[in-house]
Design an enzyme around this catalytic site. Structure first.
Site, mmCIF file in Angstrom:
data_model
loop_
_atom_site.group_PDB
_atom_site.id
_atom_site.type_symbol
_atom_site.label_atom_id
_atom_site.label_comp_id
_atom_site.label_asym_id
_atom_site.label_seq_id
_atom_site.Cartn_x
_atom_site.Cartn_y
_atom_site.Cartn_z
ATOM 1 N N ASP A 60 0.781 -1.244 0.000
ATOM 2 C CA ASP A 60 0.000 0.000 0.000
ATOM 3 C C ASP A 60 0.811 1.291 0.000
ATOM 4 O OD1 ASP A 60 -2.213 -1.604 -0.019
ATOM 5 O OD2 ASP A 60 -2.864 -1.147 2.021
ATOM 6 N N LYS A 169 -5.052 -6.259 -4.104
ATOM 7 C CA LYS A 169 -5.819 -6.810 -2.987
ATOM 8 C C LYS A 169 -7.053 -5.953 -2.738
ATOM 9 C CE LYS A 169 -3.316 -4.499 0.801
ATOM 10 N NZ LYS A 169 -4.425 -3.703 1.333
ATOM 11 N N CYS A 202 -3.108 -3.190 7.256
ATOM 12 C CA CYS A 202 -2.871 -4.072 6.107
ATOM 13 C C CYS A 202 -1.555 -4.841 6.211
ATOM 14 C CB CYS A 202 -2.929 -3.266 4.815
ATOM 15 S SG CYS A 202 -4.585 -2.631 4.449
#
Length: 260
Positions: A60, A169, A202
């Site tokens: 991310d 994802k 995450c």
């Protein structure tokens, strides 16, 4: 016993996991890579890892999470902490690529119709139904974390190499509803280095699932960060050391690679 030289046509996406086949035979014997140990300081114990069976998972590091013009900044979140991993990652990734360590970018990448997102997931970022949540339009016109958009793009300071691997994802964990586990097993990877944001969300969810699946897990502390309160990062480091693996720094890792 002397083994015969490999014969036949290679079958498999990577030399790390390949058969060789011919009309009358199939050779299922893989050639294991020669171990390439690297030793470095870590917690709760110092580590020796095999670079030939290691990959880094960067999670991310995207504009919507890390850029001053991205989604989080637009809703009032201070993204300065999320930018801290950029410099150490920019130094470390070339070192790992030189050692043929796969680099995997595991990023949010929503479908334009949001059919990959459940109401429970949308609720996390839009609990009252009001505001700017996953897939909603930002003031500049881009949609939050939509695959292929600037919003979902990796920050400019971190430039992926052509050989890097990209996995989209749609959950906190990079393993749910994605091909990540299949890719890693095809690569013959056993040890995973973790980096990115948010460390307590995450990154940690993906690391936990990796641990549950049997991977060795190492969280790179200086290559991970969170916009959550400081105690969340401290809990993440504690739980990783205590339950799920190890914590190290990119500097210690790089130093270990230089001496291997």
């Amino acid at each position: 016993m002397t083994s015969a030289p490999p014969a036949g046509i290679p079958l498999g996406a990577t030399p790390r996991n390949q058969w060789r086949v011919a009309a009358a035979s199939a050779d299922l014997v893989r050639t294991p890579p020669a171990p390439r140990p690297a030793r470095f300081a870590a917690q709760p114990q110092d580590l020796a890892i095999d670079l030939a069976r290691t990959a880094i998972v960067v999670i991310d590091m995207q504009n919507d999470f890390c850029h001053p013009d991205g989604w989080l900044a637009s809703i009032g979140v201070d993204v300065a902490p999320a930018r801290k991993p950029i410099a150490p990652l920019a130094r470390l990734l070339p070192v790992l690529r030189e050692q043929d360590v796969p680099v995997l970018w595991v990023n949010w990448g929503n479908r334009p119709d949001r059919l990959n997102l459940s109401p429970s997931l949308l609720h996390v970022y839009k609990p009252t139904g009001v505001g700017t949540g996953l897939g909603d339009a930002l003031p500049g016109g881009a949609r939050v974390l939509e695959a292929g958009s600037w919003s979902a793009g990796i920050v400019d300071e971190l430039v992926p190499a052509p050989e890097d691997i990209h996995v989209a994802k749609y959950r906190m964990s990079g393993f749910w509803d994605t091909p990540l586990d299949s890719i890693l097993r095809n690569l013959g990877v056993q040890t995973l280095l973790f980096a990115g944001v948010n460390a307590d969300q995450c990154v940690l969810c993906t690391l936990q699932d990796a641990n549950f699946l049997g991977y060795d897990c190492i969280l790179l502390e200086d290559c991970s960060a969170t916009t959550s309160p400081g105690y969340c990062m401290q809990a993440t480091l504690y739980n990783t050391r205590q339950c799920f693996g190890f914590v190290a720094t990119s500097e210690a890792l790089a130093a270990g690679i230089q001496t291997c």
